[in-house]
Motif scaffolding. Structure first.
Motif, short mmCIF file in Angstrom:
data_model
loop_
_atom_site.label_atom_id
_atom_site.label_comp_id
_atom_site.label_asym_id
_atom_site.label_seq_id
_atom_site.Cartn_x
_atom_site.Cartn_y
_atom_site.Cartn_z
N THR A 1 -10.42 -13.40 -0.84
CA THR A 1 -11.33 -12.29 -1.11
C THR A 1 -11.16 -11.24 -0.02
OG1 THR A 1 -13.10 -13.40 0.11
CG2 THR A 1 -13.00 -13.79 -2.27
N ARG A 2 -11.80 -10.08 -0.21
CA ARG A 2 -11.63 -8.97 0.72
C ARG A 2 -12.15 -9.28 2.12
NH1 ARG A 2 -7.68 -6.33 -1.52
NH2 ARG A 2 -8.11 -5.75 -3.68
N ASN A 3 -13.08 -10.21 2.23
CA ASN A 3 -13.64 -10.50 3.55
C ASN A 3 -12.89 -11.62 4.27
OD1 ASN A 3 -14.47 -12.57 1.90
ND2 ASN A 3 -16.53 -12.72 2.78
N LYS A 4 -11.75 -12.04 3.73
CA LYS A 4 -10.93 -13.06 4.39
C LYS A 4 -9.59 -12.50 4.80
CE LYS A 4 -12.92 -17.39 2.94
NZ LYS A 4 -12.60 -18.81 2.65
N ILE A 5 -9.06 -13.06 5.87
CA ILE A 5 -7.73 -12.69 6.35
C ILE A 5 -6.71 -13.68 5.80
CG2 ILE A 5 -6.27 -12.44 8.40
CD1 ILE A 5 -8.86 -11.81 9.97
N LEU A 6 -5.67 -13.18 5.20
CA LEU A 6 -4.58 -14.05 4.75
C LEU A 6 -3.77 -14.43 5.98
CD1 LEU A 6 -2.18 -13.43 1.74
CD2 LEU A 6 -1.36 -14.33 3.90
N ILE A 7 -3.58 -15.72 6.19
CA ILE A 7 -2.82 -16.19 7.35
C ILE A 7 -1.82 -17.25 6.93
CG2 ILE A 7 -4.45 -18.03 8.00
CD1 ILE A 7 -3.89 -17.26 10.96
N ASP A 8 -0.68 -17.27 7.57
CA ASP A 8 0.31 -18.32 7.34
C ASP A 8 1.31 -18.32 8.47
OD1 ASP A 8 1.34 -20.50 6.05
OD2 ASP A 8 2.08 -19.44 4.29
N SER A 9 2.09 -19.39 8.55
CA SER A 9 3.22 -19.46 9.47
C SER A 9 4.47 -19.09 8.69
CB SER A 9 3.37 -20.86 10.06
OG SER A 9 3.61 -21.81 9.02
N SER A 10 5.45 -18.54 9.40
CA SER A 10 6.68 -18.11 8.73
C SER A 10 7.77 -17.93 9.76
CB SER A 10 6.44 -16.79 7.99
OG SER A 10 7.64 -16.26 7.48
N SER A 11 9.01 -18.22 9.34
CA SER A 11 10.15 -17.91 10.20
C SER A 11 10.59 -16.47 9.99
CB SER A 11 11.32 -18.86 9.92
OG SER A 11 11.75 -18.73 8.58
N GLY A 12 9.97 -15.79 9.04
CA GLY A 12 10.29 -14.37 8.87
C GLY A 12 10.08 -13.82 7.47
N ASN A 13 10.87 -14.31 6.51
CA ASN A 13 10.90 -13.67 5.20
C ASN A 13 9.59 -13.78 4.42
OD1 ASN A 13 13.43 -12.42 5.10
ND2 ASN A 13 14.46 -14.35 4.67
N THR A 14 8.97 -14.96 4.41
CA THR A 14 7.70 -15.08 3.70
C THR A 14 6.64 -14.24 4.38
OG1 THR A 14 8.30 -17.35 3.12
CG2 THR A 14 6.04 -16.68 2.70
N GLY A 15 6.68 -14.19 5.69
CA GLY A 15 5.75 -13.36 6.42
C GLY A 15 5.88 -11.90 6.06
N ILE A 16 7.12 -11.43 5.98
CA ILE A 16 7.36 -10.05 5.57
C ILE A 16 6.82 -9.80 4.17
CG2 ILE A 16 9.18 -8.38 5.00
CD1 ILE A 16 10.84 -9.78 7.29
N ALA A 17 7.05 -10.76 3.28
CA ALA A 17 6.56 -10.62 1.91
C ALA A 17 5.04 -10.58 1.86
CB ALA A 17 7.09 -11.76 1.05
N PHE A 18 4.37 -11.45 2.62
CA PHE A 18 2.91 -11.42 2.67
C PHE A 18 2.40 -10.09 3.23
CE2 PHE A 18 2.62 -16.29 2.82
CZ PHE A 18 2.14 -16.37 1.52
N ALA A 19 3.08 -9.58 4.26
CA ALA A 19 2.67 -8.32 4.86
C ALA A 19 2.78 -7.18 3.85
CB ALA A 19 3.53 -8.03 6.09
N LEU A 20 3.88 -7.16 3.10
CA LEU A 20 4.07 -6.13 2.07
C LEU A 20 2.98 -6.23 1.00
CD1 LEU A 20 7.42 -5.21 0.35
CD2 LEU A 20 5.40 -5.68 -1.01
#
Length: 314
Positions: A77-96
C-alpha cells in the motif's frame, strides 16, 4: 499508417506507461556464431534478448508480477516501503516500477556491486542500503531480513527468492514466448540459477508443452567462482522457490570461461551482454556441441552496460 507532408509515416505503438513494454523480447538466432564454435550445422542455437525489457534485464518480468500480486492482496500500500535484497537487476527493476507507481523503494545490495548498478537504482529515486561486500548476495538477504524484522509494519518485503510470483512471471510470459518463437521446436533450454525463478517458471511451462524438452541449469563451478547474478547453490542460501527436481542436467562454469565468452559475444557476435549471459552461452554451447540436431535456447539476462567499470571489456 498516417501520412505527413505527402509521405507515409510509420505507425507508432501506443502504451499508457513503460511497464506495458515488459516482455515479448526478441529471440536472436546465434546459429552461425555457434557453428563457428563447433556446433553441428543441423543444430539451431537461439538466445532470448532480455535487455529489451525496461530497466534493461529479465528481472523486470518478476518484479512487475511481485508488485502487482502484492497490490492485489493488499500487502503493498502507499504507506509501506517496498524493500528487498538484490545483486542489481531486480533492484533496478523495483526502483523503476516504484517510480512509475509512486512507491518508496529501499534496496539492500552488496557494497561491491558495480557502480553502474548503484547509479541506476539511485537514478530511479530508490534508497540504496549497502551490505557487507564479502558476504555477497547472501549477506544482503540476511541484512534485509534484519531490517524487516525490526520494523515489520514499515515495509512490504518483496522477498524475490521466496515469492511464487517470481516463478509465475516466467511461467506465464517467458516460457510461452520461447515456445511460440521456436514454433514448438525447442529441444533444450539452458539458463542460469540466481533467484531460480526464470529457470523454474520457464522450465515448468516448457515441460508441460513437451516433456522431452531438456532443462539445463547453469551455476558457478564452485563457491570460489564469482559470477554476478548466479548462485552456487551447494554453498549458498537456496531460494525457497527453487525446484531441485526440475533440471535434467546441471553445468558448472568458471569465472574465467564466463569472462572470455562475454568478451567473445561482444567482439564476434555484436552482443554487448552481462556476465550471467556469458555463462549461459558458454554452457549452452557445451550442450549444443553434443547434438547432431535440435534447437537449443538460452537466455541473456541483461546487457553489458552495468559491468563496464569491472574491466571486463578492457
Amino acid at each position: 499508417m498516417a501520412r505527413a507532408n505527402g509521405h507515409v509515416a510509420p505507425a507508432r505503438v501506443q502504451a499508457s506507461n513503460i511497464l506495458q513494454q515488459i516482455g515479448n523480447t526478441p529471440l536472436l538466432d546465434l546459429s552461425d556464431f555457434a557453428h563457428r564454435l563447433g556446433v553441428a550445422p543441423s543444430t539451431h542455437f537461439y538466445a532470448k534478448a532480455e535487455w529489451f525489457n525496461p530497466g534493461g534485464s529479465v528481472k523486470a518480468r518478476a518484479a512487475l508480477y511481485i508488485v502487482e500480486a502484492a497490490e492485489r492482496s493488499g500487502q503493498l500500500t502507499r504507506n509501506k516501503i517496498l524493500i528487498d535484497s538484490s545483486s542489481g537487476n531486480t533492484g533496478i527493476a523495483f526502483a523503476l516500477i516504484g517510480a512509475v507507481k509512486g512507491y518508496q523503494v529501499h534496496l539492500v545490495m552488496p557494497a561491491n556491486v558495480s557502480q553502474e548498478r548503484k547509479a541506476l537504482v539511485r537514478a530511479y529515486g530508490a534508497t540504496l542500503i549497502e551490505s557487507d561486500p564479502l558476504e555477497g548476495s547472501d549477506g544482503a538477504i540476511v541484512k534485509v531480513r534484519e531490517l524487516v524484522a525490526a520494523e515489520p509494519e514499515r515495509y512490504f518485503y518483496a522477498n524475490q527468492y521466496n515469492n511464487p510470483a517470481n516463478i509465475q512471471a516466467h511461467y506465464e510470459t517467458t516460457g510461452p514466448e520461447i515456445w511460440q518463437q521456436t514454433g514448438g521446436t525447442i529441444t533444450h533450454f539452458v539458463a542460469g540459477l540466481g533467484t531460480t525463478g526464470t529457470f523454474v517458471g520457464t522450465g515448468r511451462y516448457l515441460k508441460e508443452r513437451n516433456a522431452a524438452v531438456q532443462l539445463v541449469a547453469v551455476q558457478p563451478e564452485d563457491e570460489l567462482a564469482v559470477i554476478e547474478g548466479l548462485k552456487h547453490l551447494e554453498t549458498a542460501i537456496v531460494p525457497g522457490i527453487y525446484d531441485p527436481g526440475l533440471a535434467d542436467r546441471h553445468v558448472g562454469v568458471s569465472a574465467e570461461a564466463t569472462w572470455e565468452m562475454t568478451r567473445r559475444l561482444a567482439r564476434e557476435a555484436g552482443l554487448f551482454v552481462g556476465l550471467s549471459a556469458g555463462a549461459a552461452v558458454w554452457a549452452a554451447l557445451q550442450v549444443a556441441r553434443e547434438l547432431d540436431g535440435g534447437t537449443v535456447v538460452t537466455l541473456l539476462p541483461d546487457d553489458g552496460s552495468k559491468y563496464v567499470s569491472l574491466g571486463i571489456f578492457d
